[in-house]
Design a protein around this motif. Sequence first.
Motif, PDB file in Angstrom:
ATOM      1  N   LYS A   1       6.538   6.106  -7.498  1.00  0.00           N
ATOM      2  CA  LYS A   1       7.204   4.846  -7.200  1.00  0.00           C
ATOM      3  C   LYS A   1       6.490   4.146  -6.057  1.00  0.00           C
ATOM      4  O   LYS A   1       5.966   4.786  -5.145  1.00  0.00           O
ATOM      5  CB  LYS A   1       8.668   5.087  -6.801  1.00  0.00           C
ATOM      6  N   ILE A   2       6.480   2.827  -6.121  1.00  0.00           N
ATOM      7  CA  ILE A   2       5.877   2.029  -5.063  1.00  0.00           C
ATOM      8  C   ILE A   2       6.786   2.041  -3.846  1.00  0.00           C
ATOM      9  O   ILE A   2       7.998   1.839  -3.955  1.00  0.00           O
ATOM     10  CB  ILE A   2       5.623   0.597  -5.568  1.00  0.00           C
ATOM     11  N   CYS A   3       6.212   2.278  -2.661  1.00  0.00           N
ATOM     12  CA  CYS A   3       6.999   2.492  -1.443  1.00  0.00           C
ATOM     13  C   CYS A   3       7.246   1.213  -0.651  1.00  0.00           C
ATOM     14  O   CYS A   3       8.073   1.208   0.257  1.00  0.00           O
ATOM     15  CB  CYS A   3       6.292   3.500  -0.534  1.00  0.00           C
ATOM     16  N   SER A   4       6.518   0.151  -0.945  1.00  0.00           N
ATOM     17  CA  SER A   4       6.674  -1.080  -0.163  1.00  0.00           C
ATOM     18  C   SER A   4       6.224  -2.260  -1.004  1.00  0.00           C
ATOM     19  O   SER A   4       5.630  -2.099  -2.074  1.00  0.00           O
ATOM     20  CB  SER A   4       5.850  -1.015   1.132  1.00  0.00           C
ATOM     21  N   CYS A   5       6.524  -3.444  -0.505  1.00  0.00           N
ATOM     22  CA  CYS A   5       6.134  -4.649  -1.230  1.00  0.00           C
ATOM     23  C   CYS A   5       5.827  -5.761  -0.236  1.00  0.00           C
ATOM     24  O   CYS A   5       6.122  -5.663   0.964  1.00  0.00           O
ATOM     25  CB  CYS A   5       7.241  -5.098  -2.187  1.00  0.00           C
TER      26      CYS A   5
ATOM     27  N   GLU B   1       0.842  -1.196   0.000  1.00  0.00           N
ATOM     28  CA  GLU B   1       0.000   0.000   0.000  1.00  0.00           C
ATOM     29  C   GLU B   1       0.875   1.243   0.000  1.00  0.00           C
ATOM     30  O   GLU B   1       1.926   1.282   0.617  1.00  0.00           O
ATOM     31  CB  GLU B   1      -0.897   0.001   1.242  1.00  0.00           C
ATOM     32  N   GLY B   2       0.401   2.246  -0.685  1.00  0.00           N
ATOM     33  CA  GLY B   2       1.097   3.526  -0.685  1.00  0.00           C
ATOM     34  C   GLY B   2       2.026   3.692  -1.863  1.00  0.00           C
ATOM     35  O   GLY B   2       2.770   2.782  -2.225  1.00  0.00           O
ATOM     36  N   ILE B   3       1.958   4.861  -2.476  1.00  0.00           N
ATOM     37  CA  ILE B   3       2.808   5.205  -3.610  1.00  0.00           C
ATOM     38  C   ILE B   3       3.410   6.573  -3.354  1.00  0.00           C
ATOM     39  O   ILE B   3       2.740   7.489  -2.874  1.00  0.00           O
ATOM     40  CB  ILE B   3       2.000   5.214  -4.929  1.00  0.00           C
TER      41      ILE B   3
ATOM     42  N   MET C   1      -0.410  16.276 -10.109  1.00  0.00           N
ATOM     43  CA  MET C   1      -1.207  15.047 -10.075  1.00  0.00           C
ATOM     44  C   MET C   1      -1.954  14.880  -8.758  1.00  0.00           C
ATOM     45  O   MET C   1      -2.971  14.197  -8.697  1.00  0.00           O
ATOM     46  CB  MET C   1      -0.305  13.834 -10.319  1.00  0.00           C
ATOM     47  N   VAL C   2      -1.439  15.485  -7.675  1.00  0.00           N
ATOM     48  CA  VAL C   2      -2.061  15.367  -6.354  1.00  0.00           C
ATOM     49  C   VAL C   2      -2.178  16.754  -5.740  1.00  0.00           C
ATOM     50  O   VAL C   2      -1.202  17.500  -5.661  1.00  0.00           O
ATOM     51  CB  VAL C   2      -1.236  14.445  -5.419  1.00  0.00           C
TER      52      VAL C   2
END
Length: 1275
Positions: A790-794, A782-784, A1194-1195
């Motif tokens: 970029k993806i912050c976790s996996c 969760e979380g970008i 974008m945000v």
Amino acid sequence: MEAMAVSVGKAVLDGALGYAKSKAAEEIALQLGVERDMDFIKDELQMMQSFLMTADEEQSQNKVLTTWVKQIGVLAFKVEDSLMDFGLHCEKKPFLGCIPRNPWDRRRIAKEVKELRAKVEDVSNRNLRYRLIKQSSGSKLTVAEEQASIATTAMFGINEARFAALEHEKSSGVDLHQLITSNDVDLRVIAMWGTSGDLGKTSAIQEVYDEPKVLKRFGFRAWIRLSILSIHRSSSGSLLRQLNENSHDEVGKPEQETSVGAVLAKMEKMDQSDLICVFNAQLCSSSYLVVINDLSTIEEWHCARKYFPDNNKQSRIVVSTQQVEIASLCTEKPYQVSGFKQLSCDQTIYLFHKKNSEERINMGCVSVAFFDTNEARLASMKKQKLKVMHEPCSAEPISNSNNVTTTEKNTEMLTTEIQEQDQVPNNPDEEKVHNSTARKKFDRSRTLVLADEVLCGRETEKSILLKLVGQPDKNQGCKVISVWGMGGLGKTTLVRSIYRSQQLGDWKHAWATVLRSFNPEVLLRDLVLQLQNTIQEDPAGSTSTGAQKKSISVMKLQDLKDELARVLKLKRCLVGLDDISSTSEWNLVKSCLDNAGRIIVTTRQKNVAKHCSREDKNMYCLEGLKDAAALDLFIKKVFKDNIEKNDLVPAMMEQARLILHKCDGLPLAISTIGGFLATKPKNAIEWTKMNDQIRTELDINPELRAIKTILMRSYDGLPYHLKSVFLYLSIFPEDHRIRWGRLVRRWIAEGYSRDMHGVTAIELCRRYFDDLLDRSMILPGEGIDQYKQKICSCQLHDMIREICMSKAREDNFVLTLEEGCCLSDTQGAIRHLVIGGNWKRDKDVLESKLDLSHVRSLTVFGEWRTFFISDNMRFLRVLDLEDTLELKDHHLDDIGQLRHLKYLSLRGCRNILYLPNSLRNLRHLEMLDVRGTCIYELPTTITNLLKLQHLRAESYYYNVGNVKGEGVIVEKYKNYIKHFSRGHTCGSLMSRSHLFWRPQVLDAGLNRYDIFNLYRFQKMKLDGVILPRGIGKLKALHTLGVVDVSGRNGNVTVKELGELTQLHKLKVGGLSYRNINELWSAIAGHDQLQSLSVKIIGGRHEEKNVLDGCLGDGLLPPSSLESLTLHGKLVNVTKWIRTLQNLSKLVLRFNRLEQVDAIQALGLLPNLAVLRLRLNSFYGTQLHFESSSFPSLMVLQLYWLDNLQSALFEKDAMYKLELLQVDLCRELNAFSGLPALTSLKEIRLGSRYLRETLKESVQSEVAEHMKHVRVKIVE
């Protein structure tokens, strides 16, 4: 097994070579007089590294080779350990500048170098003794296969054949043509094996296969790989097509009269049972010649042999194999080995055949007419089918003397073939064959053993893909649709269901599965044959003759490409390509598919999908089943539709949910485990056993082997450099969210990534991380990071994790101590030790049962114990104690003994108040993370850590709370702290002096040092940690913060920040009007600074405390900034903000902006992607976003803006905006121009502190004009 050992060995060799090539090693070698020894060691390590890379590419299963690879890995660890020790010796400065500190060290190290060289020589000589590495001679034969060839030539009669050839040099030797055309009426098997793999064998067989006499001799011919003997329609149909196309027509019949195209077209409409019947009938009725190419295992041969009956019509089977033992087992006994063709001095082809079967008797030209006309052929097929259904065919399986009596029996055998091939061998010798190179050529059709049940819950996905196929392409070219995702998701089955859908009934179809190893000729030939047999060509426009059709079997690659391109122009075609694994495979075939109407590709990799489809809209990422669909599939597999899920007792339902949690929506796992449990007693006890033993069951249970086999293909397909970094992920617990920052720092500390050729170690790690994501080996958490996208976790899928842990455990790469773990098979040194939260904390295990002398990392989850760190762990590089419970200050007293430590994380250890003085010994430390602790001041000794790159800290004051239920001793005993901080030092110490002598009275986990730290702790409202003087000496620092400069050493720290020119990320708090100007001056020249956070204090001097009062034309922030957070009053934004052209993320707090021109100035930043206006950063009543402003945003977040009443978006403003977040804006009553935000995807509104009228108006406007936008009400 070997692939994992190779990747681990390579990773260690990389580290050892890094040390061997370092300047420090060269200097030590020169001082000690062992330069030549070090050069020899370095050169040998380089050769071993090259060998490991070659071994990984070949993926051989040779046991001798695997053992040698393991020995290289162990040796590399010893080399690295010794070199690391040499480095420590070099760091010891001589006494008085000339006298060595310990002259005995010099002698000891020199002796160790000599011993190390001897060990390296011994391992190298082992290669000479066992001939593990041979020079390449242009052959494709792998090293392991060469070794096996050398070892077995005498065993199977090869030497005798060589001697016979020497004695009869003038004779031409045995002739393959003679063996095939001999007078023996019985079925004969001729096996071909060569000392150089496949070199020369294919052309030799092809030469005889196409001879006119052979063509006339046999009624049917076919050239196949074993995968063609699968149970599926496409495979069976392919074999039948070859039999029909290569059947010998009646002599004298014109070609056009005997064309089989119409028959094959009708054959496509037959179901599976019809194809099997016709197949048996044809083989029983006439002589046949079948070539089986690339036979790998004896199990494959046993399965294949059952299909070919001995019809006493002089039929022949030619087997080509790379394994001499397989060749000897295929032919009849007694067999004879004959030299067939000498390619060079060391390259020979041999034939294995029944003894004396090569006697030559000329039979003349025997022709067998199959069908007179097309209609006659079809009628004959039907008669043969009826005959087979009612009368037995004298098929004679090699493994059973009983005849096959019915088609039903054959069908049953066919439907169970896949399961039989996946069974675990019954003995070790059989396993050697089973685990051969056949695994690389794994038949993708095995995944279809799940049948149509996998489509349970896939209705939406099927509908979307059907829509994609049906939609016209604007470019009027070939449209490529890619379906990608991890193995076992059911991609193939889903796409096959679309491929066969009635909605696409007017399309002509062709389907091909990419085999391993990839052969474009095989793939294209299969497609051409299928399309030629399904497309009804216009006679007027037809340019192909029957002879040209028959020549497809011998066409070269370019001819096949031309023919396929021609055929695709004739009709609208749908082509399915299953399991494309690389962009190079696609590039080899895409040019000849341009005329196809639609192409559907399945792949496991996102980058391959993108390369094939070119457009994101034509890519579809297949995900796991939702919970309800997964449960439905599980119940269906277990109970065969005989029970409803509501009928399950609660205990069984709970276990079912646990099983499904491990499967995590993976249809392959759900279906396979469900099918296995269908054969077991259906109760909660049995299902609990499955939950508890899932990892073991995957390894040893034949019925669950398919899960591991299919998922292992993803691991085997990883590039050389990714295997070790992937196995490293097994360190983290099940369902653990692995943060990107934590993982990357650990990878770098372990040596998996380093700066090279202009690419930083972090950038290289990001490539690794993204590659694992694209290959579906890891799942995004969760979380970008929105400004970097970029993806912050996996996370690891549970099934992937089980395989990852199993592979890591095999070679002692990672050992996890957890409840139920078995230590009996743990031998040798452990590389990475993990202490799980549920382990019983057995001191005896760590001290006497495990070899910890080579441990590189220690990771602890759960409670801490003092015996976790021992003197044996002197080569430890990573100590990760994040969120560890019961860890106290005194537990870290001896941490200075870990002199090789590079990574130390105490993050979340709330009861750590101070760092020990022994920290000064950690001169190799690169990462120190003390966030979430009670540390408010760092010791002076930290200035000795000259290699420190990342220092992460934060204020205790703003992080008071519990971690997993652990109490914070600072809060628990705050009364003691109050007395000391108020100046009652003497009285306080006297009244509580008994606690220093008996600290356990206060807390069982404390000692005197902890009590002393508790007394001297000062609870202060700080924005970060206090740094000691001398921080400017840490020139290697890349990341620093949060640092508080409001008190002691504050002004000195600000000045010393100017000396840290390598900083990439800096967070500073506690600033005021007294030092804010000095900060901007200190960092103005930091051209590598990318992220900056600055916080100025409020209080009575709030009006004076301005963040940007000095900024303007003369002084500007670094132009390299990409992320900027400003906490405090701003007055000059318009004067300096325009210089930050690289800025991507801007966070503003308490800035009290009132000017409209300030917001307009922000809108001119070309790369700003994230803007967060928080905590009264804007004091005005209306936000007006002008046309063309914020071109990259974008945000946008609006949070706690007390005065804000409205927000206006003009047309073309923020045309890339995707997410709008609004909360705690109590006076906000209207948005104007929302429909102008054409790219908007989601609006998040706070649930409690926004007006209801605002929420309703937004929801109404979205429902009416912006149906593509999702509105979420969040807490």
